[in-house]
Design an enzyme around this catalytic site. Structure first.
Site, PDB file in Angstrom:
ATOM      1  N   HIS A  69      40.603  91.033 221.212  1.00 59.37           N
ATOM      2  CA  HIS A  69      40.172  90.206 220.234  1.00 59.37           C
ATOM      3  C   HIS A  69      38.767  89.859 220.182  1.00 59.37           C
ATOM      4  CE1 HIS A  69      44.668  89.030 220.179  1.00 59.37           C
ATOM      5  NE2 HIS A  69      44.279  89.451 221.342  1.00 59.37           N
ATOM      6  N   HIS A  73      39.428  90.732 214.015  1.00 51.65           N
ATOM      7  CA  HIS A  73      40.446  91.309 214.763  1.00 51.65           C
ATOM      8  C   HIS A  73      41.723  90.411 214.133  1.00 51.65           C
ATOM      9  CE1 HIS A  73      39.077  87.630 216.804  1.00 51.65           C
ATOM     10  NE2 HIS A  73      40.522  87.334 217.124  1.00 51.65           N
ATOM     11  N   ASP A  75      45.777  89.321 215.237  1.00 55.40           N
ATOM     12  CA  ASP A  75      46.487  88.692 216.289  1.00 55.40           C
ATOM     13  C   ASP A  75      48.045  89.001 216.013  1.00 55.40           C
ATOM     14  OD1 ASP A  75      44.456  87.524 217.567  1.00 55.40           O
ATOM     15  OD2 ASP A  75      45.131  85.522 217.351  1.00 55.40           O
ATOM     16  N   HIS A  79      51.018  87.882 220.971  1.00 58.40           N
ATOM     17  CA  HIS A  79      49.581  87.083 221.447  1.00 58.40           C
ATOM     18  C   HIS A  79      49.758  85.636 222.179  1.00 58.40           C
ATOM     19  CE1 HIS A  79      45.337  86.187 222.333  1.00 58.40           C
ATOM     20  NE2 HIS A  79      45.440  85.266 221.293  1.00 58.40           N
ATOM     21  N   HIS A 207      47.688  78.693 216.508  1.00 53.04           N
ATOM     22  CA  HIS A 207      48.255  79.949 217.437  1.00 53.04           C
ATOM     23  C   HIS A 207      49.867  79.796 217.661  1.00 53.04           C
ATOM     24  CE1 HIS A 207      44.034  80.842 218.030  1.00 53.04           C
ATOM     25  NE2 HIS A 207      44.582  82.323 218.442  1.00 53.04           N
TER      26      HIS A 207
END
Length: 258
Positions: A69, A73, A75, A79, A207
């Site tokens: 990362h 980048h 994900d 991840h 996330h």
């Protein structure tokens, strides 16, 4: 004339404009820094193997060192722990890498408040003006943060209380993750979560929510200011690392009408 011929002709003749959204990778590229006990990695580095000399006199050959990362980048769902049973970067379907995109511009708000958070009502007001989020598309969240990318210190914007970078509220992150129209989220900051997201309840909601729903993410984008609010197509090219949780991605261009 075929559709693909029309497309390549339009690109060649500038009927379609192609814009590179990636940041150059070098030893000054900002990388995330986490407090102990979290592990950190070194900055991007090139290590020379040959330069038209030695046993390889006809080539320049180097190996590069970086974390998955780094820089602009990608994900993959795997991840984050909420996506541990999801796709790794080599398993993400290619149709998620080429998709329509919209740009939500909140750079003025982020300039006034580096801890600015995108809320549900911000997205709804944008939709009222520009139309619904695209089916099977990417939401690109512009904060103007790419202007800081030449400096690790300015990009992370950390103080004694931790980093201060714009992001998305818990409620909005969960709402976007539940929106089946959106397959990807792109930002200009080092991560989709705000710098203060470690203190949220739950922490790091972008996330956690996106990975749990199988959405993908792209970070440290540049040149979003050159894109229209809607009408762009984003092409994301991560390295298909088997088992990888992410990858530098590029050229990650976006194309739009003139």
């Amino acid at each position: 004339m075929s559709l693909l011929t029309d497309l390549t002709t339009a690109i060649r003749d500038a009927g379609i404009k192609v814009i590179d959204l990636t940041a150059p990778l070098n030893d000054t590229t900002p990388v995330i820094r986490l407090p102990e006990p979290f592990g950190n990695t070194a900055t991007f580095a090139l290590h020379e193997i040959s330069r038209y000399d030695g046993p390889r006199p006809r080539v320049v050959l180097e190996r590069h060192q970086h974390r998955e990362h780094t820089g602009t980048h990608f994900d993959a769902p795997v991840h984050w722990v909420t996506g541990k049973d999801g796709a790794d970067v080599a398993q993400v379907p290619v149709d998620r890498l080429i998709a329509p995109a919209v740009v939500l511009d909140f750079s003025a708000q982020a300039a006034a408040d580096p801890d600015f958070l995108l809320e549900i009502e911000h997205v709804q007001r944008w939709e009222a003006e520009h139309g619904a989020l695209p089916e099977g598309g990417w939401l690109l969240y512009r904060t103007g943060w790419d202007a800081r990318s030449a400096s690790q210190q300015e990009f992370l914007n950390a103080s004694e209380t931790g980093p201060h970078t714009p992001g998305i509220s818990v409620a909005c992150a969960q709402w976007l993750a539940a929106n089946e129209s959106i397959i990807g989220l792109g930002v200009e900051t080092v991560g989709t979560d705000a710098g203060t997201a470690h203190s949220f309840d739950p922490p790091f909601p972008c996330h956690a929510s996106a990975a749990g729903r199988g959405q993908v993410r792209a970070h440290q984008l540049q040149n979003l200011a050159l894109l229209p609010p809607r009408g762009a197509v984003v092409i994301t090219g991560p390295l298909p690392i088997t088992g990888g949780s992410g990858s530098p991605c590029g050229p990650s261009p976006s194309s739009s009408g003139p």
